[in-house]
Design an enzyme around this catalytic site. Sequence first.
Site, mmCIF file in Angstrom:
data_model
loop_
_atom_site.group_PDB
_atom_site.id
_atom_site.type_symbol
_atom_site.label_atom_id
_atom_site.label_comp_id
_atom_site.label_asym_id
_atom_site.label_seq_id
_atom_site.Cartn_x
_atom_site.Cartn_y
_atom_site.Cartn_z
ATOM 1 N N PRO A 1 0.852 -1.202 0.000
ATOM 2 C CG PRO A 1 -0.502 -1.480 1.840
ATOM 3 C CD PRO A 1 0.741 -1.963 1.225
ATOM 4 C CD GLU A 2 1.625 1.679 -3.619
ATOM 5 O OE1 GLU A 2 0.760 2.122 -4.378
ATOM 6 O OE2 GLU A 2 1.739 0.481 -3.327
#
Lengths: 67, 67, 67, 67, 67, 67
Positions: free
Chosen positions: E2-3
């Site tokens: 996840p960014e």
Amino acid sequence: MPEITINLAAGRTDEQKKGMMLDITQALVKNLGVTADAVVIQINEAPLNNKMKGGQTFVERAAAAKK
Amino acid sequence: MPEITINLAAGRTDEQKKGMMLDITQALVKNLGVTADAVVIQINEAPLNNKMKGGQTFVERAAAAKK
Amino acid sequence: MPEITINLAAGRTDEQKKGMMLDITQALVKNLGVTADAVVIQINEAPLNNKMKGGQTFVERAAAAKK
Amino acid sequence: MPEITINLAAGRTDEQKKGMMLDITQALVKNLGVTADAVVIQINEAPLNNKMKGGQTFVERAAAAKK
Amino acid sequence: MPEITINLAAGRTDEQKKGMMLDITQALVKNLGVTADAVVIQINEAPLNNKMKGGQTFVERAAAAKK
Amino acid sequence: MPEITINLAAGRTDEQKKGMMLDITQALVKNLGVTADAVVIQINEAPLNNKMKGGQTFVERAAAAKK
């Protein structure tokens, strides 16, 4: 007024996503001293064919993980 | 060349979204002196379970708004 | 709660940016029926060497525009 | 650790998107000297009614392109 | 993978920002079952003149808050 | 009209960034069949204290890499 955008591969449950967003809200309230109401979070969820890491799509990564 | 990204909860009509994007295009043409063709707008629409404000998901916020 | 992010090359005045953000706020109030207070806009401004269109950096585009 | 987000109108094939993401991964490995594993790319795909350029939605642009 | 991207008005200390990013990392590890190493967070910090809420720039909001 | 946003830690040279953006432009022209002029890329560069991976800020990561 911090706005948080999360780029995430599809596949998590609503409970996981809600729990994550609740804890992130707390992280900002605790560390920045803002009210919870000032914190807006959006998850931009991508199907596995629309995401790549290390030159592998997340379709390929999921298949490799099953082996 | 300004690029505009709008994080938006799902639920608006195409007319609302088109009207909004048209007016935003005008806002940039008027204030920045760019041509309309230089203005690109994308709406990243999130289902209500993928968005949170004030520690409530937009599913919860929509339910509370109906009471 | 719509959150707007504007990717913009550096070089505009504060007045231009404020006027643009005010008109964008109005665009959302008028078309989506949200209150102004629900609208958050952030400009992510990039120096000209950090932006490219058509294979030319904005440094090169600015130099070409002066010729 | 560079994270790349691509705002893209819907309509490309998986092959086109995979090829694009592979070449982008190489572009970062070659120019920044990072490993492929450090490069994460997400495509945020928008339906044509959620995107506008030059004051025309991508629905309108697609229709005009067919004439 | 996840960014997380955080749009934030300038003005917080390094300690506040580090504490926030650490707690956000934990929020994702706890709720999504990813490793900490998979979590990448970037703060895009905007000077107060590049941000607006409720039709007021953050310069105006900061001035009003001091009265 | 694809718009690419790259979240990147500060520290790369203009040559590295230009080379990367040129190769990314080619990646989209080659794979999507768009013209180079349709491709807009912006690097949102973050100082090392505004970025974290694996629970370490990029200040800490840079220091650890020097040991």
